[in-house]
Design a protein around this motif. Sequence first.
Motif, PDB file in Angstrom:
ATOM      1  N   ASP A 124       0.636  -0.698   0.058  1.00 33.26           N
ATOM      2  CA  ASP A 124       0.381  -0.358   0.022  1.00 33.26           C
ATOM      3  C   ASP A 124       0.956   1.057  -0.186  1.00 33.26           C
ATOM      4  OD1 ASP A 124      -3.020  -0.783  -0.281  1.00 33.26           O
ATOM      5  OD2 ASP A 124      -2.392  -1.618   1.968  1.00 33.26           O
ATOM      6  N   SER A 125       0.342   2.512  -1.165  1.00 32.99           N
ATOM      7  CA  SER A 125       0.683   3.823  -0.565  1.00 32.99           C
ATOM      8  C   SER A 125       0.207   4.641  -0.671  1.00 32.99           C
ATOM      9  CB  SER A 125       1.554   3.899  -2.124  1.00 32.99           C
ATOM     10  OG  SER A 125       0.806   3.914  -3.339  1.00 32.99           O
ATOM     11  N   VAL A 126       0.090   5.819   0.039  1.00 32.08           N
ATOM     12  CA  VAL A 126      -0.872   6.959  -0.160  1.00 32.08           C
ATOM     13  C   VAL A 126      -1.475   7.287  -0.962  1.00 32.08           C
ATOM     14  CG1 VAL A 126      -0.519   9.502   0.851  1.00 32.08           C
ATOM     15  CG2 VAL A 126       0.654   7.664   1.936  1.00 32.08           C
ATOM     16  N   VAL A 127      -2.980   7.715  -0.495  1.00 32.86           N
ATOM     17  CA  VAL A 127      -3.750   8.426  -2.087  1.00 32.86           C
ATOM     18  C   VAL A 127      -4.169  10.030  -0.700  1.00 32.86           C
ATOM     19  CG1 VAL A 127      -5.805   8.156  -3.423  1.00 32.86           C
ATOM     20  CG2 VAL A 127      -4.517   5.921  -2.628  1.00 32.86           C
ATOM     21  N   ILE A 128      -4.018  10.492  -1.526  1.00 31.96           N
ATOM     22  CA  ILE A 128      -4.956  12.040  -1.071  1.00 31.96           C
ATOM     23  C   ILE A 128      -5.319  13.353  -2.182  1.00 31.96           C
ATOM     24  CG2 ILE A 128      -3.182  12.454   0.809  1.00 31.96           C
ATOM     25  CD1 ILE A 128      -1.551  14.334  -1.084  1.00 31.96           C
ATOM     26  N   CYS A 129      -6.209  13.596  -1.534  1.00 29.25           N
ATOM     27  CA  CYS A 129      -6.354  14.888  -2.639  1.00 29.25           C
ATOM     28  C   CYS A 129      -5.399  16.058  -3.453  1.00 29.25           C
ATOM     29  CB  CYS A 129      -7.758  15.050  -2.097  1.00 29.25           C
ATOM     30  SG  CYS A 129      -9.311  14.370  -1.302  1.00 29.25           S
ATOM     31  N   ARG A 130      -6.240  15.969  -4.160  1.00 26.35           N
ATOM     32  CA  ARG A 130      -5.158  16.704  -4.848  1.00 26.35           C
ATOM     33  C   ARG A 130      -5.271  18.537  -4.297  1.00 26.35           C
ATOM     34  NH1 ARG A 130      -1.744  16.932  -9.175  1.00 26.35           N
ATOM     35  NH2 ARG A 130      -3.363  15.790 -10.641  1.00 26.35           N
ATOM     36  N   ASN A 131      -6.062  18.842  -3.692  1.00 29.82           N
ATOM     37  CA  ASN A 131      -6.454  19.891  -2.823  1.00 29.82           C
ATOM     38  C   ASN A 131      -5.772  19.671  -1.537  1.00 29.82           C
ATOM     39  OD1 ASN A 131      -7.157  21.535  -5.132  1.00 29.82           O
ATOM     40  ND2 ASN A 131      -9.541  20.530  -4.793  1.00 29.82           N
ATOM     41  N   GLN A 132      -6.231  18.923  -1.180  1.00 30.53           N
ATOM     42  CA  GLN A 132      -4.812  18.647   0.493  1.00 30.53           C
ATOM     43  C   GLN A 132      -4.287  18.965   1.389  1.00 30.53           C
ATOM     44  OE1 GLN A 132      -5.854  14.148   1.278  1.00 30.53           O
ATOM     45  NE2 GLN A 132      -5.102  14.590   3.608  1.00 30.53           N
ATOM     46  N   GLY A 133      -3.014  19.496   0.603  1.00 31.16           N
ATOM     47  CA  GLY A 133      -1.559  19.713   0.951  1.00 31.16           C
ATOM     48  C   GLY A 133      -1.665  19.215   1.932  1.00 31.16           C
ATOM     49  N   LEU A 153      -7.199  12.443   8.736  1.00 27.91           N
ATOM     50  CA  LEU A 153      -8.239  12.702   9.565  1.00 27.91           C
ATOM     51  C   LEU A 153      -9.278  13.715   9.624  1.00 27.91           C
ATOM     52  CD1 LEU A 153      -6.322  10.801  12.431  1.00 27.91           C
ATOM     53  CD2 LEU A 153      -7.800  10.287  11.545  1.00 27.91           C
ATOM     54  N   SER A 154      -8.600  15.015   9.688  1.00 30.51           N
ATOM     55  CA  SER A 154      -9.486  16.183   9.490  1.00 30.51           C
ATOM     56  C   SER A 154      -9.788  16.962   7.861  1.00 30.51           C
ATOM     57  CB  SER A 154      -8.124  17.310  10.056  1.00 30.51           C
ATOM     58  OG  SER A 154      -7.314  17.363   9.817  1.00 30.51           O
ATOM     59  N   TYR A 155      -9.360  16.048   7.107  1.00 31.94           N
ATOM     60  CA  TYR A 155      -9.689  16.456   5.126  1.00 31.94           C
ATOM     61  C   TYR A 155     -10.746  15.990   5.349  1.00 31.94           C
ATOM     62  CZ  TYR A 155      -9.337  18.106   0.279  1.00 31.94           C
ATOM     63  OH  TYR A 155     -10.240  18.965  -0.385  1.00 31.94           O
ATOM     64  N   THR A 156     -11.532  16.760   4.626  1.00 33.62           N
ATOM     65  CA  THR A 156     -13.197  16.151   4.146  1.00 33.62           C
ATOM     66  C   THR A 156     -12.870  16.575   2.536  1.00 33.62           C
ATOM     67  OG1 THR A 156     -14.232  17.029   5.483  1.00 33.62           O
ATOM     68  CG2 THR A 156     -15.501  16.800   4.009  1.00 33.62           C
ATOM     69  N   PHE A 157     -13.619  14.956   1.977  1.00 38.04           N
ATOM     70  CA  PHE A 157     -13.558  15.513   0.227  1.00 38.04           C
ATOM     71  C   PHE A 157     -14.494  16.433  -0.087  1.00 38.04           C
ATOM     72  CE2 PHE A 157     -14.255  13.542  -3.582  1.00 38.04           C
ATOM     73  CZ  PHE A 157     -13.583  12.594  -4.530  1.00 38.04           C
ATOM     74  N   ASN A 158     -14.134  16.717  -1.065  1.00 36.22           N
ATOM     75  CA  ASN A 158     -15.225  17.547  -1.329  1.00 36.22           C
ATOM     76  C   ASN A 158     -15.799  17.546  -3.510  1.00 36.22           C
ATOM     77  OD1 ASN A 158     -15.793  19.873   0.545  1.00 36.22           O
ATOM     78  ND2 ASN A 158     -13.751  19.808   0.703  1.00 36.22           N
ATOM     79  N   SER A 159     -16.518  17.890  -3.612  1.00 34.85           N
ATOM     80  CA  SER A 159     -17.141  18.113  -4.587  1.00 34.85           C
ATOM     81  C   SER A 159     -16.067  18.163  -5.103  1.00 34.85           C
ATOM     82  CB  SER A 159     -18.130  18.274  -5.682  1.00 34.85           C
ATOM     83  OG  SER A 159     -18.618  19.480  -4.579  1.00 34.85           O
ATOM     84  N   GLY A 160     -15.197  17.120  -6.918  1.00 38.14           N
ATOM     85  CA  GLY A 160     -14.457  18.880  -7.613  1.00 38.14           C
ATOM     86  C   GLY A 160     -12.948  17.532  -7.042  1.00 38.14           C
ATOM     87  N   ASP A 161     -13.051  17.739  -6.061  1.00 35.41           N
ATOM     88  CA  ASP A 161     -11.552  17.409  -5.750  1.00 35.41           C
ATOM     89  C   ASP A 161     -11.317  15.452  -6.537  1.00 35.41           C
ATOM     90  OD1 ASP A 161     -11.134  18.493  -3.413  1.00 35.41           O
ATOM     91  OD2 ASP A 161     -11.635  16.866  -2.104  1.00 35.41           O
ATOM     92  N   GLU A 162      -9.601  15.566  -6.718  1.00 33.01           N
ATOM     93  CA  GLU A 162      -9.123  14.213  -7.373  1.00 33.01           C
ATOM     94  C   GLU A 162      -8.274  13.425  -5.964  1.00 33.01           C
ATOM     95  OE1 GLU A 162      -8.360  15.871 -11.794  1.00 33.01           O
ATOM     96  OE2 GLU A 162      -7.337  16.786 -10.118  1.00 33.01           O
TER      97      GLU A 162
END
Length: 344
Positions: free
Chosen positions: A216-225, A230-239
């Motif tokens: 396994d490797s890390v997957v994040i959202c484009r806008n997550q920075g 645990l504190s970031y919420t996936f939003n519409s338009g995220d990749e």
Amino acid sequence: MKKSLKSLFLLAFIGIVFVSCASVPGGTNSQNPLSLWTDEAPAKKALIEYVSSVTKKSSPDFIPVENRIAIFDWDGTLFCETNPTYFDFQLFIHRVLDDPNYTPNESQLAIAKKFRETGVVPPLDAEYERLLASAYKGMKLSEYFDYVRAFMQTEQPGYNGMKRAEAYYRPMAQIVQYLIDNQFTVYVSTGTDRFTIRPLVMETLKLPPNQIIGSDSVVICRNQGGEDSLSYTFNSGDELVMGGKNIVKNLQMNKVVTIVREIGVQPVLAFGNSTTDASMINYSITNNKYKALGFMLSCDDLEREYGNMKKAEKMKSESEKYGWISVSMKNDWKTIYGDSVKKK
């Protein structure tokens, strides 16, 4: 005349079915489901007898469908790993040295150039995993899948007449299909990254993604920075993008842990080719309430494959030690990649 025509149509239909089965890496037929195996192969005899016994309701060895779990290692068990090396490492070398759209760092260049010069694969340690994961940092997950698929369509080094996507051991792919035909659920558990392995297995062996376990490797959202997941919420338009970091290498005892976490049912059949598969096989056959078997491949073919006799002898010895059924590529298989594929 009508009877003759009817017979001709029947023969033609049978021929079409036969050709269709033969063209699929895991194709089987009911008369001889493991036709790519020699009749003398101990593994063939043992597996056919086993499947016959555990699928009959009247048998004392009967296993309910929900407990018919089979698990396979991938590199070196289902798929070529000997020339020149593991698929994921070949992909990394391509990314670093041959992809004009990627600018590698000095560490990546050093390890890739050393391999091109010497052919020596570095140890599968934390640094190795870190470098491989970092080469795809920021790439969209969907783009990465496409990247893997494109690489799959390039020629497999060391052979004539075979693309990388076709580098499956056909006798082993045939076992996968044979087990599916007998209502086994087949899982793949590999040290290769989960996102690398999925396109290869889904498109060739036709297994669903939830039955493909890997590192396994890390997957994040484009806008997550730098925000924690645990504190970031996936939003519409995220990749979803590759995070560029490895989490865990799915080898040895880690394979047992992922079985427990992701399957939740003890396998009754396990197939591997190296000591890194030993824990997975031993877990499957130890204290199992159902009849269980473990199989270990020996890469002992030097004519059709780039065998390793030292490793092959070691795995045969380990098989005797642990009670695994040994598989000889040289003696047990009528073909490896198909008759049209030739080793260079």
